[in-house]
Write an enzyme that holds these catalytic residues in place. Structure first.
Site, mmCIF file in Angstrom:
data_model
loop_
_atom_site.group_PDB
_atom_site.id
_atom_site.type_symbol
_atom_site.label_atom_id
_atom_site.label_comp_id
_atom_site.label_asym_id
_atom_site.label_seq_id
_atom_site.Cartn_x
_atom_site.Cartn_y
_atom_site.Cartn_z
ATOM 1 N N ARG A 103 0.707 -1.722 -0.111
ATOM 2 C CA ARG A 103 -0.086 0.003 0.087
ATOM 3 C C ARG A 103 0.662 1.115 -0.140
ATOM 4 O O ARG A 103 0.958 2.323 -0.793
ATOM 5 C CB ARG A 103 -1.090 -0.041 1.698
ATOM 6 C CG ARG A 103 -1.499 0.916 0.808
ATOM 7 C CD ARG A 103 -2.231 1.517 0.303
ATOM 8 N NE ARG A 103 -3.081 0.210 -0.469
ATOM 9 C CZ ARG A 103 -3.777 0.560 -1.201
ATOM 10 N NH1 ARG A 103 -3.377 1.956 -2.847
ATOM 11 N NH2 ARG A 103 -3.593 -0.215 -1.758
ATOM 12 N N LYS A 138 1.618 25.347 -3.872
ATOM 13 C CA LYS A 138 -0.277 24.334 -3.620
ATOM 14 C C LYS A 138 0.756 22.834 -3.417
ATOM 15 O O LYS A 138 -0.285 22.024 -4.374
ATOM 16 C CB LYS A 138 -1.171 25.502 -4.400
ATOM 17 C CG LYS A 138 -1.419 26.424 -3.495
ATOM 18 C CD LYS A 138 -2.749 26.765 -4.818
ATOM 19 C CE LYS A 138 -2.989 27.994 -4.991
ATOM 20 N NZ LYS A 138 -4.158 28.480 -5.662
ATOM 21 N N LYS A 170 3.694 39.706 -3.778
ATOM 22 C CA LYS A 170 2.158 39.591 -3.931
ATOM 23 C C LYS A 170 0.914 40.213 -3.430
ATOM 24 O O LYS A 170 1.370 41.554 -3.521
ATOM 25 C CB LYS A 170 1.467 37.952 -3.072
ATOM 26 C CG LYS A 170 2.018 37.025 -4.382
ATOM 27 C CD LYS A 170 2.264 35.900 -3.811
ATOM 28 C CE LYS A 170 0.356 35.207 -4.113
ATOM 29 N NZ LYS A 170 -0.010 33.833 -4.328
ATOM 30 N N GLU A 199 2.830 40.723 -9.024
ATOM 31 C CA GLU A 199 1.611 40.145 -9.256
ATOM 32 C C GLU A 199 1.243 41.628 -9.185
ATOM 33 O O GLU A 199 0.761 42.491 -8.732
ATOM 34 C CB GLU A 199 1.033 39.333 -8.066
ATOM 35 C CG GLU A 199 -0.421 38.669 -8.189
ATOM 36 C CD GLU A 199 -1.360 38.420 -7.103
ATOM 37 O OE1 GLU A 199 -1.919 37.930 -7.223
ATOM 38 O OE2 GLU A 199 -0.402 37.801 -6.539
ATOM 39 N N ASP A 220 -2.604 38.826 -12.707
ATOM 40 C CA ASP A 220 -3.557 38.205 -11.942
ATOM 41 C C ASP A 220 -5.381 37.930 -12.559
ATOM 42 O O ASP A 220 -6.496 39.029 -11.761
ATOM 43 C CB ASP A 220 -3.519 38.729 -10.188
ATOM 44 C CG ASP A 220 -4.494 38.299 -9.843
ATOM 45 O OD1 ASP A 220 -4.617 36.323 -9.456
ATOM 46 O OD2 ASP A 220 -5.371 38.851 -8.409
#
Length: 284
Positions: A103, A138, A170, A199, A220
């Site tokens: 597994r 992410k 950002k 950004e 963005d």
């Protein structure tokens, strides 16, 4: 595989085996005689890009250092429906060890192959546009280097690894710092040797970032029309990346606007596992 990625793999395998096997695989210990041997074949059962066999080999080799392990298929290549089921790995060794490793080995290969496959779908969708698909931060905590390696295997390009290797100014930095120009100049002054990206949400912010010295811009959540206009406006003064809500259905239109990169968080945060299984047979 570089040294840092190898260390991450070794750590992940050790933790995964401790989590799954604990102090003993009770079912296997109860049902499989000591000394029994087996041949196990890992099979890819759906179309996609295989990646992560290093992990499977390490899992099987950890529980049975004497196991004979053979790769049967290349990583990083698309296997279509006509190729399936595809034998990708064969292990001959102690039956108890192979069953206990099953597994964990499958989980690793399925996850990383899923990321590689998701990336390949996006990369294939934008072929011929001149743009490249980028990953993001992410990622699954603790699996970043492995998942970014899977992105490369699928034909994507890695963005920054973490918060330490590149400056990305950002929206929240901009809003707290008091504007695009102020945040950009502060970042360049503090870390002049690091790559910088800013950004931008509007043409006005693009002009501020360019005026402050930025040479790479993240556009963005712009529409394709807005992206095309931004490409014309920038006129080669900066490298451009489109970001925000990009899907397989929209990525080609976004990539065709003239940007150099399209970043897609879904490469890692929403990649479904690729279907694989392990078929065992006893050996004399």
């Amino acid at each position: 595989m570089d040294d840092a990625t190898r260390r991450e793999l070794e750590d992940v395998v050790a933790r995964a085996l401790a989590e799954d096997v604990g102090d003993g695989d009770r079912t296997t210990l109860a049902t499989i005689p000591e000394g029994a041997r087996t041949r196990a074949t890992m099979l890819q059962k759906e179309p996609g890009v295989l990646f992560g066999l290093d992990g499977a080999e390490l899992v099987f080799g950890t529980l049975d250092p004497g196991a004979a392990i053979e790769r049967l298929a290349p990583e990083g290549e698309w296997a279509g429906e006509a190729d399936l089921p595809l034998a990708v790995l064969r292990v001959e060794g102690d039956a108890r060890a192979v069953l206990s490793a099953e597994r964990t080995a499958l989980n690793l290969v399925q996850r990383l192959s899923g990321v590689a496959t998701q990336t390949a779908r996006f990369a294939r969708a934008i072929e011929g546009t001149g743009a490249h698909v980028l990953d993001t931060r992410k990622t699954t905590p603790g699996l970043r280097l492995l998942e970014k390696a899977a992105v490369r295997a699928g034909g994507g390009v890695n963005h920054r690894i973490g918060l330490w290797d590149q400056l990305l100014v950002k929206n929240n930095h901009i809003d707290v710092a008091g504007g695009v120009a102020r945040a950009t100049r502060a970042a360049l002054a503090a870390y002049p040797g690091l790559p910088l990206e800013v950004e931008c949400r509007t043409v006005a912010e693009i002009d501020e970032a360019l005026g402050a010295g930025a040479t790479r811009l993240l556009l963005d959540n712009m529409t394709p029309d807005e992206l095309r206009a931004a490409v014309v406006h920038v006129a080669g003064r900066a490298t451009l990346e489109a970001s925000g809500g990009v899907t397989l259905a929209t990525v080609r239109e976004v990539a065709a606007t003239g940007v150099q990169f399209v970043s897609v968080g879904a490469l890692t945060h929403s990649a479904p596992a690729l279907d694989l299984s392990l078929k065992l047979e006893p050996l004399p």
